[in-house]
Scaffold this active site. Structure first.
Site, PDB file in Angstrom:
ATOM      1  N   ASP A 187     -52.136  59.244  20.780  1.00 30.01           N
ATOM      2  CA  ASP A 187     -52.190  59.125  19.323  1.00 30.01           C
ATOM      3  C   ASP A 187     -52.569  60.487  18.746  1.00 30.01           C
ATOM      4  O   ASP A 187     -53.524  61.128  19.225  1.00 30.01           O
ATOM      5  CB  ASP A 187     -53.226  58.067  18.934  1.00 30.01           C
ATOM      6  N   ASN A 195     -49.560  64.808   6.531  1.00 30.80           N
ATOM      7  CA  ASN A 195     -48.735  64.175   5.496  1.00 30.80           C
ATOM      8  C   ASN A 195     -49.291  64.431   4.106  1.00 30.80           C
ATOM      9  O   ASN A 195     -48.547  64.731   3.165  1.00 30.80           O
ATOM     10  CB  ASN A 195     -48.659  62.661   5.747  1.00 30.80           C
ATOM     11  N   HIS A 200     -44.500  64.192   3.583  1.00 33.77           N
ATOM     12  CA  HIS A 200     -43.959  63.383   4.677  1.00 33.77           C
ATOM     13  C   HIS A 200     -42.827  64.087   5.420  1.00 33.77           C
ATOM     14  O   HIS A 200     -42.624  63.837   6.610  1.00 33.77           O
ATOM     15  CB  HIS A 200     -43.484  62.039   4.129  1.00 33.77           C
ATOM     16  N   ASP A 204     -42.691  64.452   9.370  1.00 33.57           N
ATOM     17  CA  ASP A 204     -41.560  64.081  10.232  1.00 33.57           C
ATOM     18  C   ASP A 204     -41.206  65.219  11.182  1.00 33.57           C
ATOM     19  O   ASP A 204     -40.909  64.989  12.363  1.00 33.57           O
ATOM     20  CB  ASP A 204     -40.347  63.719   9.381  1.00 33.57           C
ATOM     21  N   ASP A 230     -47.681  57.468  14.466  1.00 30.68           N
ATOM     22  CA  ASP A 230     -47.984  58.665  15.267  1.00 30.68           C
ATOM     23  C   ASP A 230     -48.533  58.261  16.632  1.00 30.68           C
ATOM     24  O   ASP A 230     -49.318  58.965  17.234  1.00 30.68           O
ATOM     25  CB  ASP A 230     -48.980  59.565  14.531  1.00 30.68           C
TER      26      ASP A 230
END
Length: 339
Positions: A187, A195, A200, A204, A230
């Site tokens: 994680d 973000n 965002h 990405d 994530d």
């Protein structure tokens, strides 16, 4: 009256296509889909092909096909399956169908749909006959659709559904046959800050680069999947000792700490990992194994992040903390200790 009857018969005869014309029509139509008919004499192994089969294998129709040479053009698995079905057809008199992987004489990979039936005389199989069709494009389309269904569109990794199929839904014997020996959950730390700060689109970009690194770092894994925003899962093979697994995870986390480029700007990232070993001697309980790895991941986060923890029967305990992506599918489970 007789004259009119003769003329009508002549007109009718002219209206019926000749055999030559029908053959030309067949050849033209089947060439559009690379389809041809074939026959094999079981006493001599002599083959008779129409032009579509020659085209399929990339052979000249001026050269008589040799069965032994043609069989060598099948890939090994398809060849074994074809020969087994052929032997059964000869023994039982029942036909078969098979999608086989082949290559042309020039080495071009193709998929072929083979259909076969048996011609018998006095209760004995004398000839096999049927059709062969190039289905390479159909297979490619099916593979593209399969990938869309099984792959995460952002990262190209296996998606959550594919992970469930290959971990939760896979029979115990098959999981062990594939050599899966550890489940790792990874994680990203504080991914929300990326973000929030960069948007965002930058997030990405970060996920795509992290996924690419994981794919390289776990090139020997059975599967690397993105199972949440994530959050990633890895089915590892060939690692059976805690020290070995811990060393591997430390190397992975060190590689993930290298900055990624988001819109051309270097961005610091880090990740935490939780893992559990899958013992060959115990019955595989996928819900429990996932809970163990997820609990170890929770402990890694609680210990300061950027760390790896492995579930253990001894050591200090951690309260159950099931991933939000999986609690909807599996109720919380009472865990053993984590260390």
């Amino acid at each position: 009256m007789r004259h009119d009857s003769v003329r009508s018969m002549a007109d009718a005869a002219r209206a019926v296509p000749s055999i030559a014309r029908l053959n030309r029509l067949y050849d033209r139509a089947t060439s559009l889909v690379t389809l041809g008919a074939w026959e094999c004499d079981l006493d001599t192994s002599a083959l008779i092909w129409t032009s579509g089969v020659y085209q399929l294998f990339g052979l000249s129709p001026l050269i008589a096909p040799d069965r032994a040479a043609i069989v060598d053009l099948y890939h090994e698995e398809s060849r074994r399956e074809m020969e087994a079905l052929r032997a059964e057809a000869i023994a039982t008199g029942r036909g078969f169908a098979l999608d086989a992987r082949i290559q042309t004489v020039s080495g071009v990979e193709r998929w072929m749909r083979l259909t076969a039936d048996v011609e018998c005389e006095k209760g004995r199989a004398r000839r096999l006959y049927g059709a062969k069709q190039d289905i390479t494009e159909d297979r490619a389309r099916t593979e593209r659709l399969r990938r869309l269904a099984e792959r995460d569109p952002l990262t190209g990794l296996a998606n959550r559904g594919m992970f469930q199929t290959n971990f939760y839904d896979l029979p115990d014997a098959l999981l062990r046959a594939r050599g899966v020996s550890a489940l790792v959950l990874i994680d990203l730390d504080d991914f929300k800050l990326i973000n929030d700060r960069l948007g965002h689109s930058a997030g990405d970009d970060c996920l795509r680069q992290v996924a690419a690194r994981l794919k390289q770092l776990f090139v020997d894994a059975e599967m690397v999947a993105r199972i949440g925003g994530d959050e990633f899962a890895v089915l590892l093979r060939g690692i059976h000792e805690r020290d070995e697994l811990n060393h591997r995870l430390e190397q992975v986390l060190a590689a993930l700490r290298r900055p990624v480029l988001c819109h051309g700007e270097p961005v610091a990232v880090s990740a935490s990992a939780g893992a559990t070993l899958i013992d060959d001697m115990t019955v595989h309980d996928p819900a429990l194994r996932f809970s163990e790895a997820d609990s170890a991941l929770y402990l890694a986060k609680a210990d300061g992040r950027g760390r790896a923890r492995i579930f253990a029967l001894d050591g200090r305990s951690a309260r159950p903390h099931l991933s939000q992506h999986w609690t909807a599918m599996h109720p919380p489970i009472q865990l053993r200790q984590v260390g």
